[in-house]
Design an enzyme around this catalytic site. Structure first.
Site, short mmCIF file in Angstrom:
data_model
loop_
_atom_site.label_atom_id
_atom_site.label_comp_id
_atom_site.label_asym_id
_atom_site.label_seq_id
_atom_site.Cartn_x
_atom_site.Cartn_y
_atom_site.Cartn_z
N ASP A 1 0.89 -1.15 0.00
CA ASP A 1 0.00 0.00 0.00
C ASP A 1 0.94 1.22 0.00
O ASP A 1 2.09 1.11 0.44
CB ASP A 1 -0.86 -0.05 1.27
CG ASP A 1 -1.67 1.21 1.45
OD1 ASP A 1 -2.34 1.62 0.49
OD2 ASP A 1 -1.63 1.78 2.55
N ASP B 1 -0.04 5.04 0.73
CA ASP B 1 -0.29 6.03 1.77
C ASP B 1 -0.29 5.37 3.15
O ASP B 1 -1.11 4.50 3.43
CB ASP B 1 -1.66 6.70 1.55
CG ASP B 1 -1.73 7.49 0.25
OD1 ASP B 1 -0.73 8.12 -0.10
OD2 ASP B 1 -2.79 7.49 -0.39
N GLY C 1 -7.33 4.16 3.27
CA GLY C 1 -7.58 3.06 2.33
C GLY C 1 -8.89 3.17 1.57
O GLY C 1 -9.18 2.36 0.70
N ARG D 1 -11.77 8.04 -2.90
CA ARG D 1 -12.09 9.47 -2.77
C ARG D 1 -13.59 9.70 -2.58
O ARG D 1 -14.02 10.43 -1.69
CB ARG D 1 -11.58 10.21 -4.01
CG ARG D 1 -11.54 11.71 -3.85
CD ARG D 1 -11.04 12.37 -5.13
NE ARG D 1 -9.78 11.82 -5.56
CZ ARG D 1 -9.27 11.95 -6.79
NH1 ARG D 1 -9.94 12.61 -7.70
NH2 ARG D 1 -8.11 11.42 -7.11
N SER E 1 -5.30 5.03 -4.33
CA SER E 1 -5.19 6.42 -4.77
C SER E 1 -5.01 6.57 -6.27
O SER E 1 -4.25 5.84 -6.90
CB SER E 1 -4.00 7.07 -4.06
OG SER E 1 -3.78 8.37 -4.58
N ASN F 1 -3.72 9.25 -7.26
CA ASN F 1 -2.52 10.11 -7.29
C ASN F 1 -1.24 9.32 -6.99
O ASN F 1 -0.20 9.93 -6.77
CB ASN F 1 -2.68 11.23 -6.25
CG ASN F 1 -3.83 12.18 -6.60
OD1 ASN F 1 -3.81 12.80 -7.65
ND2 ASN F 1 -4.83 12.28 -5.72
N ASP G 1 -1.45 -0.50 6.11
CA ASP G 1 -1.67 0.20 7.38
C ASP G 1 -3.17 0.35 7.68
O ASP G 1 -3.54 0.93 8.69
CB ASP G 1 -1.03 1.60 7.35
CG ASP G 1 -1.81 2.56 6.47
OD1 ASP G 1 -2.16 2.17 5.34
OD2 ASP G 1 -2.08 3.69 6.91
C1 BG6 Z 1 -5.75 5.92 -0.17
C2 BG6 Z 1 -5.84 6.76 1.08
O1 BG6 Z 1 -4.45 5.51 -0.39
O2 BG6 Z 1 -6.18 6.66 -1.30
C3 BG6 Z 1 -7.26 7.30 1.23
O3 BG6 Z 1 -5.50 5.98 2.21
C4 BG6 Z 1 -7.67 8.05 -0.04
O4 BG6 Z 1 -7.34 8.13 2.36
C5 BG6 Z 1 -7.52 7.13 -1.23
O5 BG6 Z 1 -9.01 8.49 0.07
C6 BG6 Z 1 -7.88 7.81 -2.54
O6 BG6 Z 1 -6.93 8.81 -2.83
P1 BG6 Z 1 -6.95 9.78 -4.04
O7 BG6 Z 1 -5.53 10.30 -4.10
O8 BG6 Z 1 -7.33 9.03 -5.27
O9 BG6 Z 1 -7.95 10.85 -3.74
MG MG Z 2 -2.76 3.15 3.58
#
Ligand code: BG6
Ligand code: MG
Length: 219
Positions: A13, A15, A50, A53, A121, A123, A175
């Site tokens: 993972d 983040d 985890g 969005r 994510s 991102n 995590d």
């Molecule tokens: C996860 C985070 O990795 O990504 C979450 O733990 C987050 O908190 C999710 O909401 C989505 O992220 P993003 O960057 O696509 O908005």
């Molecule tokens: Mg995480």
């Protein structure tokens, strides 16, 4: 170093495992929550770990007491949060990658393991570029190639497919409890760190990232 390894690949993972973006998520969601007048704090932010969005937005709106928002309004709120978040991510750099994490990754790779990312994510690639890991991993499965978020196993099953290994040959590092659940549903062992440490469903528990060397059988 021994080569009597338990796994062929490790799927991380991003983040909360490789680097820490929770505070940036918090600041961006807080700005949006203040704008629409809904209460939001760090405890609620912890529930977003985890979670995708749009699902994160739904959790934040649980406390909203005004007229319900339309789907279009929700999409535009999520986009607004993401624009704020992306600006904040520009502050990240190689200093946000700890030497413990980088050294451990290097040792795992030297031990013959494939290394992948399994992140919710959208991102993920941008963040990895910021911290100097843009080209580092053997495969990346992220929020852009999945239709179902953790605890669904999709993100990890895709990572295994991209790495060309079987699910049972993978160890997932997470995590978030939702991430451990996802690994379990994928038929993969898991190593829990941070917030998920001690979660009964995980195979290994990491007090610190370098404990992964022992859990993976590299050392
Ligand atoms: C996860 C985070 O990795 O990504 C979450 O733990 C987050 O908190 C999710 O909401 C989505 O992220 P993003 O960057 O696509 O908005
Ligand atoms: Mg995480």
């Amino acid at each position: 170093m021994t080569f009597d390894m338990n796994y062929k690949a490790i799927i991380f993972d991003l983040d909360g495992v490789i680097c820490h973006t929770d505070h940036y998520h918090y600041l961006a969601w807080k700005q949006l929550a203040d704008k629409i007048g809904v209460y939001f704090d760090e405890t609620i932010n912890n529930r977003l770990r985890g979670v995708s969005r749009m699902e994160s937005l739904e959790i934040i709106l649980e406390r909203y007491e005004g007229e319900p928002f339309t789907s279009e309004e929700k999409v535009s709120m999520a986009e607004e949060k993401n624009a704020i978040y992306r600006e904040l991510l520009k502050e990240m750099s190689e200093k946000d990658l700890s030497s413990e994490v980088k050294d451990t990754l290097d040792q795992l790779r030297a031990g013959g393991l494939l290394l992948g990312i399994g992140s919710s994510s959208k991102n993920a690639r941008f963040i990895m570029g910021q911290i100097g890991l843009g080209d580092y991993f053997d495969a990346i499965s992220d929020g852009n190639n999945i239709t179902k978020s953790k605890p669904d196993p999709e993100v990890f099953l895709k990572a295994a497919e991209y790495l060309k290994v079987k699910p049972e040959e993978c160890l997932v590092v997470e995590d978030a409890k939702a991430g451990i659940d996802a690994a379990h549903a994928a038929g993969m062992d898991s190593a829990a760190i941070g917030d998920a440490f001690g979660y009964a469903l995980s195979t290994h528990h990491l007090s610190t990232f370098s404990d992964l060397l022992k859990a993976s059988g590299v050392r």
